[in-house]
Design an enzyme around this catalytic site. Sequence first.
Site, short mmCIF file in Angstrom:
data_model
loop_
_atom_site.label_atom_id
_atom_site.label_comp_id
_atom_site.label_asym_id
_atom_site.label_seq_id
_atom_site.Cartn_x
_atom_site.Cartn_y
_atom_site.Cartn_z
N TYR B 151 0.82 -1.30 0.07
CA TYR B 151 0.15 0.00 0.14
C TYR B 151 0.88 1.17 -0.06
O TYR B 151 1.80 1.17 0.48
CB TYR B 151 -1.15 0.03 1.32
CG TYR B 151 -0.36 -0.02 2.48
CD1 TYR B 151 -0.11 1.06 3.18
CD2 TYR B 151 -0.14 -1.12 3.20
CE1 TYR B 151 0.69 0.94 4.64
CE2 TYR B 151 0.42 -1.31 4.49
CZ TYR B 151 0.69 -0.38 5.17
OH TYR B 151 1.26 -0.55 6.36
N ARG B 161 4.47 0.62 1.02
CA ARG B 161 5.20 -0.36 1.85
C ARG B 161 5.34 -1.75 1.29
O ARG B 161 4.30 -2.10 0.73
CB ARG B 161 4.23 -0.32 3.23
CG ARG B 161 4.15 0.66 4.24
CD ARG B 161 5.31 1.20 4.90
NE ARG B 161 6.24 0.07 5.27
CZ ARG B 161 6.32 -0.81 6.21
NH1 ARG B 161 5.44 -0.83 7.31
NH2 ARG B 161 7.52 -1.70 6.19
N HIS B 164 3.30 -6.92 4.33
CA HIS B 164 3.94 -7.28 5.56
C HIS B 164 2.74 -7.61 6.60
O HIS B 164 1.60 -7.36 6.27
CB HIS B 164 4.67 -6.15 6.24
CG HIS B 164 3.85 -4.93 6.57
ND1 HIS B 164 3.91 -3.96 5.44
CD2 HIS B 164 3.33 -4.66 7.78
CE1 HIS B 164 3.00 -2.87 6.05
NE2 HIS B 164 2.93 -3.30 7.54
N HIS B 166 2.17 -7.47 10.76
CA HIS B 166 2.70 -7.02 12.05
C HIS B 166 2.71 -8.20 13.00
O HIS B 166 1.50 -8.84 13.19
CB HIS B 166 1.93 -5.75 12.65
CG HIS B 166 1.90 -4.77 11.72
ND1 HIS B 166 2.88 -3.55 11.99
CD2 HIS B 166 1.34 -4.31 10.86
CE1 HIS B 166 2.89 -2.74 10.96
NE2 HIS B 166 1.83 -3.02 10.37
#
Lengths: 190, 246
Positions: B151, B161, B164, B166
Amino acid sequence: MSEQLGVMPAQTVGPYLHIGLRWPDGPYVVPEGTPGAFWIRGRIVDGTGTPVVDAMVESWQADPDGRFDHPDDPRGARQPALAGFRGFGRSETDGQGWYRLLTVKPGSLPEPDGGTEAPHLALSVFGRGLLHRLVTRLYFPDEQAANAADPVLGSVDADRRGTLLASPASDGFRFDIHLQGDHETVFFAV
Amino acid sequence: MTTQDARGLVLPRYRRDDVDAHPPLLSPGYKSTVARAPRHPLIYLPQRLTEVTGPLLGEGRLGALDHDLTRQHDGEPQGQRIIVHGRVRDGDGRPVPRTLVEIWQANAAGRYRDARDTWPAPLDPHFEGVGRALTDDQGRYQFITVQPGAYPWRNHDNAWRPAHIHFSLFGRAFTQRLVTQMYFPGDPLFFQDPIFNSVRDPKARERMIARYDHATTAPEWALAYEFDIVLRGRESTPFEDEDDDE
Protein backbone atom coordinates in the site's frame (compact mmCIF):
# COMPACT_ATOMS: atom_id res chain seq x y z
CA MET A 1 28.39 -23.21 24.92
CA SER A 2 25.82 -23.28 22.13
CA GLU A 3 25.90 -20.73 19.35
CA GLN A 4 23.75 -17.68 19.97
CA LEU A 5 20.94 -16.98 17.53
CA GLY A 6 20.51 -13.47 16.17
CA VAL A 7 17.46 -11.72 17.60
CA MET A 8 14.56 -10.57 15.46
CA PRO A 9 14.79 -6.80 14.90
CA ALA A 10 12.03 -4.54 16.17
CA GLN A 11 9.82 -2.59 13.77
CA THR A 12 7.23 0.12 14.33
CA VAL A 13 3.64 -0.80 15.18
CA GLY A 14 2.70 1.60 12.37
CA PRO A 15 -0.39 3.82 12.23
CA TYR A 16 -2.91 0.98 12.43
CA LEU A 17 -1.95 -0.54 15.77
CA HIS A 18 -5.49 -0.01 16.99
CA ILE A 19 -6.89 -2.85 14.90
CA GLY A 20 -4.52 -5.50 16.26
CA LEU A 21 -3.63 -4.39 19.74
CA ARG A 22 -6.80 -2.87 21.16
CA TRP A 23 -8.20 -4.89 24.04
CA PRO A 24 -11.54 -3.86 25.54
CA ASP A 25 -10.14 -4.66 28.99
CA GLY A 26 -6.66 -3.36 28.18
CA PRO A 27 -6.55 -0.37 30.54
CA TYR A 28 -7.73 -2.44 33.51
CA VAL A 29 -4.75 -3.72 35.47
CA VAL A 30 -7.39 -4.30 38.13
CA PRO A 31 -11.15 -4.59 37.61
CA GLU A 32 -13.30 -1.52 38.08
CA GLY A 33 -14.44 -1.27 41.68
CA THR A 34 -11.25 -2.73 43.17
CA PRO A 35 -10.64 -1.14 46.57
CA GLY A 36 -7.86 1.42 46.39
CA ALA A 37 -7.83 1.51 42.60
CA PHE A 38 -6.98 4.77 40.84
CA TRP A 39 -6.51 6.01 37.29
CA ILE A 40 -3.19 6.90 35.76
CA ARG A 41 -3.76 9.18 32.82
CA GLY A 42 -1.27 10.92 30.63
CA ARG A 43 -0.64 12.49 27.31
CA ILE A 44 2.07 11.48 24.86
CA VAL A 45 3.57 14.41 22.95
CA ASP A 46 6.30 14.62 20.31
CA GLY A 47 9.15 17.09 19.94
CA THR A 48 6.89 19.70 18.37
CA GLY A 49 4.43 19.51 21.27
CA THR A 50 1.89 17.67 19.12
CA PRO A 51 -0.13 14.91 20.84
CA VAL A 52 0.72 11.47 19.51
CA VAL A 53 -2.62 9.94 18.59
CA ASP A 54 -1.26 6.67 17.21
CA ALA A 55 0.67 5.33 20.19
CA MET A 56 0.15 2.72 22.88
CA VAL A 57 1.36 2.37 26.45
CA GLU A 58 1.80 -0.96 28.21
CA SER A 59 2.43 -1.26 31.93
CA TRP A 60 3.91 -4.00 34.10
CA GLN A 61 4.11 -3.91 37.88
CA ALA A 62 4.34 -5.89 41.11
CA ASP A 63 1.24 -6.56 43.18
CA PRO A 64 0.56 -4.54 46.35
CA ASP A 65 2.76 -6.98 48.32
CA GLY A 66 5.68 -6.41 45.97
CA ARG A 67 5.40 -9.85 44.38
CA PHE A 68 5.17 -11.15 40.84
CA ASP A 69 3.09 -14.18 39.91
CA HIS A 70 5.94 -15.39 37.71
CA PRO A 71 8.36 -18.34 37.93
CA ASP A 72 11.39 -16.06 37.75
CA ASP A 73 10.50 -14.20 40.92
CA PRO A 74 13.10 -15.97 43.11
CA ARG A 75 10.79 -15.71 46.13
CA GLY A 76 8.38 -17.97 44.23
CA ALA A 77 5.45 -17.25 41.96
CA ARG A 78 2.48 -16.27 44.07
CA GLN A 79 -1.05 -15.41 43.11
CA PRO A 80 -1.85 -11.89 44.21
CA ALA A 81 -4.15 -11.52 47.18
CA LEU A 82 -6.04 -8.86 45.23
CA ALA A 83 -8.79 -10.44 43.14
CA GLY A 84 -8.49 -9.75 39.42
CA PHE A 85 -5.03 -8.20 39.62
CA ARG A 86 -3.31 -8.75 36.25
CA GLY A 87 -0.14 -6.71 36.67
CA PHE A 88 -0.37 -5.75 33.02
CA GLY A 89 -2.16 -2.87 31.33
CA ARG A 90 -2.46 -1.72 27.74
CA SER A 91 -3.93 1.51 26.43
CA GLU A 92 -3.81 3.05 22.99
CA THR A 93 -3.87 6.85 22.87
CA ASP A 94 -7.08 8.60 21.93
CA GLY A 95 -7.63 11.42 19.44
CA GLN A 96 -5.97 13.88 21.84
CA GLY A 97 -2.99 11.68 22.70
CA TRP A 98 -4.27 10.45 26.09
CA TYR A 99 -3.74 6.97 27.50
CA ARG A 100 -5.27 5.62 30.72
CA LEU A 101 -4.67 2.74 33.13
CA LEU A 102 -6.72 1.66 36.15
CA THR A 103 -4.45 0.13 38.74
CA VAL A 104 -3.34 -0.05 42.37
CA LYS A 105 -0.04 0.93 43.87
CA PRO A 106 2.59 -1.82 43.68
CA GLY A 107 4.61 -2.74 46.76
CA SER A 108 8.27 -1.97 47.26
CA LEU A 109 10.71 -4.48 45.80
CA PRO A 110 13.77 -6.02 47.40
CA GLU A 111 17.15 -5.66 45.72
CA PRO A 112 19.68 -8.47 45.62
CA ASP A 113 22.17 -6.35 47.56
CA GLY A 114 19.69 -5.66 50.34
CA GLY A 115 18.38 -2.30 49.18
CA THR A 116 14.81 -1.51 48.23
CA GLU A 117 13.18 -0.23 45.07
CA ALA A 118 10.41 2.32 45.46
CA PRO A 119 6.96 1.40 44.12
CA HIS A 120 7.01 1.82 40.36
CA LEU A 121 5.42 0.77 37.09
CA ALA A 122 7.47 -0.27 34.09
CA LEU A 123 6.06 1.28 30.92
CA SER A 124 6.61 0.45 27.26
CA VAL A 125 5.67 3.04 24.65
CA PHE A 126 4.92 1.97 21.08
CA GLY A 127 3.83 4.15 18.20
CA ARG A 128 4.03 5.11 14.58
CA GLY A 129 7.47 6.60 14.12
CA LEU A 130 8.92 4.54 16.98
CA LEU A 131 11.03 1.83 15.39
CA HIS A 132 11.44 0.10 18.75
CA ARG A 133 9.45 0.41 21.95
CA LEU A 134 10.61 2.96 24.50
CA VAL A 135 10.95 1.88 28.12
CA THR A 136 10.40 4.16 31.07
CA ARG A 137 9.32 3.95 34.71
CA LEU A 138 6.58 5.72 36.62
CA TYR A 139 7.16 6.62 40.28
CA PHE A 140 4.63 8.03 42.74
CA PRO A 141 4.85 11.56 44.16
CA ASP A 142 3.60 10.49 47.61
CA GLU A 143 6.54 8.12 48.16
CA GLN A 144 9.22 10.68 48.86
CA ALA A 145 11.32 8.63 51.28
CA ALA A 146 11.21 5.49 49.14
CA ASN A 147 11.94 7.48 45.99
CA ALA A 148 14.96 9.11 47.62
CA ALA A 149 16.43 5.65 48.28
CA ASP A 150 15.53 4.16 44.92
CA PRO A 151 18.61 3.03 42.96
CA VAL A 152 17.10 3.69 39.52
CA LEU A 153 15.96 7.22 40.31
CA GLY A 154 19.35 7.75 41.93
CA SER A 155 21.07 6.81 38.67
CA VAL A 156 19.27 9.55 36.74
CA ASP A 157 20.54 13.14 36.63
CA ALA A 158 18.69 15.16 39.23
CA ASP A 159 17.41 17.67 36.67
CA ARG A 160 15.73 14.91 34.64
CA ARG A 161 14.47 12.76 37.50
CA GLY A 162 11.20 14.64 37.66
CA THR A 163 10.15 13.21 34.29
CA LEU A 164 9.74 9.83 36.03
CA LEU A 165 7.42 11.18 38.73
CA ALA A 166 3.66 11.14 38.28
CA SER A 167 1.70 14.09 39.64
CA PRO A 168 -1.47 13.94 41.73
CA ALA A 169 -4.78 14.14 39.86
CA SER A 170 -8.38 14.20 41.00
CA ASP A 171 -8.93 10.49 40.36
CA GLY A 172 -5.36 9.24 40.71
CA PHE A 173 -2.21 10.37 38.98
CA ARG A 174 -1.09 12.05 35.79
CA PHE A 175 2.01 10.95 33.90
CA ASP A 176 2.76 12.66 30.60
CA ILE A 177 5.34 11.19 28.25
CA HIS A 178 7.47 13.59 26.20
CA LEU A 179 9.18 11.72 23.39
CA GLN A 180 11.43 14.70 22.72
CA GLY A 181 11.93 18.34 23.65
CA ASP A 182 12.79 20.34 26.76
CA HIS A 183 10.99 17.93 29.06
CA GLU A 184 11.98 14.73 27.28
CA THR A 185 11.07 11.76 29.46
CA VAL A 186 13.93 9.58 30.65
CA PHE A 187 13.98 6.35 28.63
CA PHE A 188 15.97 3.28 29.59
CA ALA A 189 17.92 0.55 27.84
CA VAL A 190 16.88 -2.72 29.48
CA MET B 1 9.40 -6.25 53.12
CA THR B 2 12.54 -6.76 55.17
CA THR B 3 16.02 -6.59 53.83
CA GLN B 4 16.50 -10.19 54.91
CA ASP B 5 13.99 -11.23 52.27
CA ALA B 6 16.17 -9.58 49.70
CA ARG B 7 19.52 -11.13 50.49
CA GLY B 8 20.59 -13.88 48.21
CA LEU B 9 18.02 -13.12 45.51
CA VAL B 10 19.37 -14.66 42.36
CA LEU B 11 17.79 -13.26 39.23
CA PRO B 12 18.15 -14.45 35.67
CA ARG B 13 19.68 -11.82 33.48
CA TYR B 14 18.98 -11.23 29.81
CA ARG B 15 21.73 -10.44 27.35
CA ARG B 16 21.79 -6.91 26.00
CA ASP B 17 21.00 -6.77 22.30
CA ASP B 18 23.94 -5.88 20.12
CA VAL B 19 23.70 -2.37 18.75
CA ASP B 20 22.85 -3.35 15.17
CA ALA B 21 20.11 -5.83 16.06
CA HIS B 22 17.42 -3.17 16.20
CA PRO B 23 16.94 -0.07 14.06
CA PRO B 24 18.16 3.28 15.39
CA LEU B 25 15.21 5.21 16.81
CA LEU B 26 16.24 8.23 14.78
CA SER B 27 16.16 7.04 11.16
CA PRO B 28 15.49 10.24 9.18
CA GLY B 29 14.55 8.33 6.00
CA TYR B 30 11.43 7.35 7.95
CA LYS B 31 10.12 10.86 8.47
CA SER B 32 7.94 10.17 11.50
CA THR B 33 11.02 9.33 13.57
CA VAL B 34 12.34 12.89 13.37
CA ALA B 35 9.97 14.46 15.91
CA ARG B 36 9.41 11.25 17.88
CA ALA B 37 12.81 9.68 18.52
CA PRO B 38 14.22 10.73 21.91
CA ARG B 39 17.33 12.89 21.65
CA HIS B 40 18.92 11.91 24.94
CA PRO B 41 20.77 8.60 24.94
CA LEU B 42 18.92 5.77 26.65
CA ILE B 43 19.96 5.26 30.27
CA TYR B 44 21.28 1.83 31.17
CA LEU B 45 18.86 0.09 33.53
CA PRO B 46 20.22 -2.92 35.42
CA GLN B 47 17.64 -5.71 35.21
CA ARG B 48 15.78 -6.12 38.47
CA LEU B 49 12.67 -8.05 39.50
CA THR B 50 10.41 -5.94 37.29
CA GLU B 51 12.50 -6.48 34.17
CA VAL B 52 13.06 -10.23 34.51
CA THR B 53 9.37 -11.00 35.03
CA GLY B 54 6.52 -10.20 32.67
CA PRO B 55 2.89 -10.87 31.87
CA LEU B 56 2.13 -14.54 31.18
CA LEU B 57 -1.10 -14.17 29.25
CA GLY B 58 -2.64 -17.43 28.26
CA GLU B 59 -5.64 -19.21 26.86
CA GLY B 60 -8.09 -16.79 28.46
CA ARG B 61 -7.31 -14.27 25.75
CA LEU B 62 -7.99 -16.57 22.79
CA GLY B 63 -11.16 -17.34 20.90
CA ALA B 64 -11.45 -20.61 18.96
CA LEU B 65 -10.92 -18.98 15.55
CA ASP B 66 -8.49 -16.24 16.52
CA HIS B 67 -5.62 -17.95 14.66
CA ASP B 68 -7.65 -18.34 11.43
CA LEU B 69 -8.21 -14.94 9.81
CA THR B 70 -10.10 -16.56 6.93
CA ARG B 71 -12.93 -17.87 9.11
CA GLN B 72 -13.78 -14.94 11.36
CA HIS B 73 -16.73 -13.88 9.18
CA ASP B 74 -19.56 -15.71 7.47
CA GLY B 75 -17.96 -15.37 4.04
CA GLU B 76 -14.49 -16.07 2.68
CA PRO B 77 -12.09 -13.17 2.36
CA GLN B 78 -10.65 -12.23 -1.01
CA GLY B 79 -7.06 -13.08 -1.85
CA GLN B 80 -4.55 -15.88 -1.79
CA ARG B 81 -4.81 -17.99 1.36
CA ILE B 82 -1.54 -18.51 3.21
CA ILE B 83 -0.43 -20.51 6.23
CA VAL B 84 2.11 -18.62 8.35
CA HIS B 85 3.89 -20.68 10.97
CA GLY B 86 7.13 -20.78 12.89
CA ARG B 87 8.87 -21.17 16.20
CA VAL B 88 9.52 -18.61 18.89
CA ARG B 89 12.85 -19.23 20.59
CA ASP B 90 15.29 -17.27 22.67
CA GLY B 91 18.83 -16.46 21.60
CA ASP B 92 20.08 -19.70 23.12
CA GLY B 93 17.71 -21.75 20.97
CA ARG B 94 15.30 -22.54 23.79
CA PRO B 95 11.61 -22.57 22.84
CA VAL B 96 9.45 -19.80 24.28
CA PRO B 97 6.31 -21.78 25.22
CA ARG B 98 2.77 -20.57 25.94
CA THR B 99 3.39 -17.00 24.88
CA LEU B 100 0.79 -14.83 23.19
CA VAL B 101 1.44 -13.89 19.55
CA GLU B 102 -0.76 -11.14 18.08
CA ILE B 103 -0.82 -10.20 14.39
CA TRP B 104 -2.53 -7.54 12.30
CA GLN B 105 -2.34 -6.79 8.61
CA ALA B 106 -3.87 -5.16 5.52
CA ASN B 107 -6.27 -7.14 3.32
CA ALA B 108 -5.39 -8.53 -0.10
CA ALA B 109 -5.86 -5.09 -1.66
CA GLY B 110 -3.50 -3.45 0.82
CA ARG B 111 -6.13 -1.76 2.97
CA TYR B 112 -6.49 -1.92 6.75
CA ARG B 113 -9.85 -2.10 8.46
CA ASP B 114 -9.16 1.17 10.27
CA ALA B 115 -10.89 4.52 9.91
CA ARG B 116 -7.48 6.17 9.50
CA ASP B 117 -6.74 4.15 6.36
CA THR B 118 -8.45 6.17 3.65
CA TRP B 119 -6.70 5.26 0.41
CA PRO B 120 -9.19 4.07 -2.19
CA ALA B 121 -8.47 0.34 -2.21
CA PRO B 122 -11.47 -1.88 -1.50
CA LEU B 123 -12.33 -2.99 2.02
CA ASP B 124 -13.14 -6.69 2.32
CA PRO B 125 -16.34 -7.29 4.31
CA HIS B 126 -15.03 -10.74 5.25
CA PHE B 127 -11.60 -9.76 6.51
CA GLU B 128 -10.76 -8.15 9.82
CA GLY B 129 -6.98 -8.56 9.59
CA VAL B 130 -6.46 -9.45 13.25
CA GLY B 131 -5.21 -12.74 14.72
CA ARG B 132 -4.01 -14.24 17.99
CA ALA B 133 -2.31 -17.50 18.88
CA LEU B 134 -0.46 -19.05 21.77
CA THR B 135 2.82 -20.89 21.19
CA ASP B 136 2.81 -24.57 22.15
CA ASP B 137 5.30 -26.26 24.45
CA GLN B 138 7.91 -26.21 21.67
CA GLY B 139 7.31 -22.54 20.93
CA ARG B 140 5.39 -23.25 17.71
CA TYR B 141 2.55 -21.09 16.40
CA GLN B 142 0.42 -21.07 13.26
CA PHE B 143 -1.93 -18.63 11.53
CA ILE B 144 -4.13 -18.98 8.47
CA THR B 145 -4.67 -15.73 6.64
CA VAL B 146 -4.49 -14.11 3.20
CA GLN B 147 -1.52 -12.59 1.43
CA PRO B 148 -1.59 -8.87 2.33
CA GLY B 149 -1.24 -6.29 -0.43
CA ALA B 150 1.31 -3.50 -0.64
CA TYR B 151 0.00 0.00 0.00
CA PRO B 152 1.09 3.58 -0.59
CA TRP B 153 2.01 6.02 2.16
CA ARG B 154 3.23 9.58 2.10
CA ASN B 155 6.73 9.22 3.50
CA HIS B 156 8.47 10.12 0.23
CA ASP B 157 7.64 10.47 -3.46
CA ASN B 158 5.68 7.41 -4.63
CA ALA B 159 6.33 5.57 -1.37
CA TRP B 160 4.93 2.03 -0.96
CA ARG B 161 5.15 -0.31 1.98
CA PRO B 162 6.22 -3.83 1.02
CA ALA B 163 3.60 -6.43 1.93
CA HIS B 164 3.95 -7.28 5.61
CA ILE B 165 2.24 -8.71 8.68
CA HIS B 166 2.71 -7.02 12.07
CA PHE B 167 3.75 -9.35 14.90
CA SER B 168 3.60 -8.62 18.62
CA LEU B 169 5.20 -10.99 21.18
CA PHE B 170 5.49 -10.91 24.95
CA GLY B 171 8.10 -13.59 25.59
CA ARG B 172 8.59 -14.60 29.23
CA ALA B 173 9.96 -11.35 30.63
CA PHE B 174 9.56 -7.61 30.24
CA THR B 175 13.00 -7.53 28.58
CA GLN B 176 11.81 -9.85 25.78
CA ARG B 177 8.81 -7.82 24.62
CA LEU B 178 8.96 -7.35 20.86
CA VAL B 179 6.91 -5.84 18.05
CA THR B 180 8.15 -6.53 14.54
CA GLN B 181 6.97 -7.04 10.96
CA MET B 182 7.14 -10.14 8.78
CA TYR B 183 7.99 -9.54 5.12
CA PHE B 184 7.70 -11.81 2.08
CA PRO B 185 10.61 -13.20 0.04
CA GLY B 186 11.52 -11.46 -3.19
CA ASP B 187 9.43 -8.34 -2.58
CA PRO B 188 10.42 -5.74 -5.21
CA LEU B 189 9.58 -2.85 -2.84
CA PHE B 190 12.32 -3.41 -0.23
CA PHE B 191 14.78 -1.02 -1.90
CA GLN B 192 12.66 2.07 -1.26
CA ASP B 193 11.21 1.22 2.17
CA PRO B 194 12.87 3.13 5.02
CA ILE B 195 11.15 1.06 7.71
CA PHE B 196 12.54 -2.26 6.45
CA ASN B 197 15.89 -0.60 5.72
CA SER B 198 16.08 1.11 9.12
CA VAL B 199 17.65 -2.17 10.31
CA ARG B 200 21.25 -1.58 9.34
CA ASP B 201 22.70 -5.08 9.58
CA PRO B 202 21.78 -6.93 6.35
CA LYS B 203 21.69 -10.26 8.21
CA ALA B 204 19.28 -8.84 10.75
CA ARG B 205 17.10 -7.51 7.91
CA GLU B 206 17.03 -10.98 6.36
CA ARG B 207 15.54 -12.37 9.57
CA MET B 208 12.39 -10.32 8.98
CA ILE B 209 11.76 -12.08 5.64
CA ALA B 210 9.70 -15.26 5.91
CA ARG B 211 10.79 -18.41 4.03
CA TYR B 212 8.47 -19.88 1.42
CA ASP B 213 7.71 -23.36 2.76
CA HIS B 214 6.39 -25.72 0.12
CA ALA B 215 6.23 -28.66 2.53
CA THR B 216 3.56 -26.92 4.59
CA THR B 217 1.38 -25.77 1.69
CA ALA B 218 -2.14 -27.24 1.57
CA PRO B 219 -2.84 -28.72 -1.89
CA GLU B 220 -5.51 -26.84 -3.83
CA TRP B 221 -5.99 -24.52 -0.88
CA ALA B 222 -3.09 -22.47 0.58
CA LEU B 223 0.56 -21.48 0.14
CA ALA B 224 2.79 -21.44 3.23
CA TYR B 225 5.52 -19.36 4.82
CA GLU B 226 7.76 -20.12 7.76
CA PHE B 227 8.68 -17.25 10.07
CA ASP B 228 10.89 -18.10 13.04
CA ILE B 229 11.27 -15.46 15.72
CA VAL B 230 14.19 -15.20 18.11
CA LEU B 231 13.79 -13.20 21.31
CA ARG B 232 16.62 -12.17 23.55
CA GLY B 233 18.50 -14.94 25.38
CA ARG B 234 19.81 -15.12 28.91
CA GLU B 235 23.22 -14.37 30.27
CA SER B 236 25.03 -17.29 31.76
CA THR B 237 27.10 -15.12 34.08
CA PRO B 238 25.82 -14.77 37.63
CA PHE B 239 23.77 -11.82 38.75
CA GLU B 240 26.43 -10.59 41.16
CA ASP B 241 28.37 -9.16 38.22
CA GLU B 242 25.53 -6.81 37.33
CA ASP B 243 26.72 -3.83 39.30
CA ASP B 244 30.20 -4.17 37.84
CA ASP B 245 28.81 -3.24 34.45
CA GLU B 246 27.47 0.12 35.50
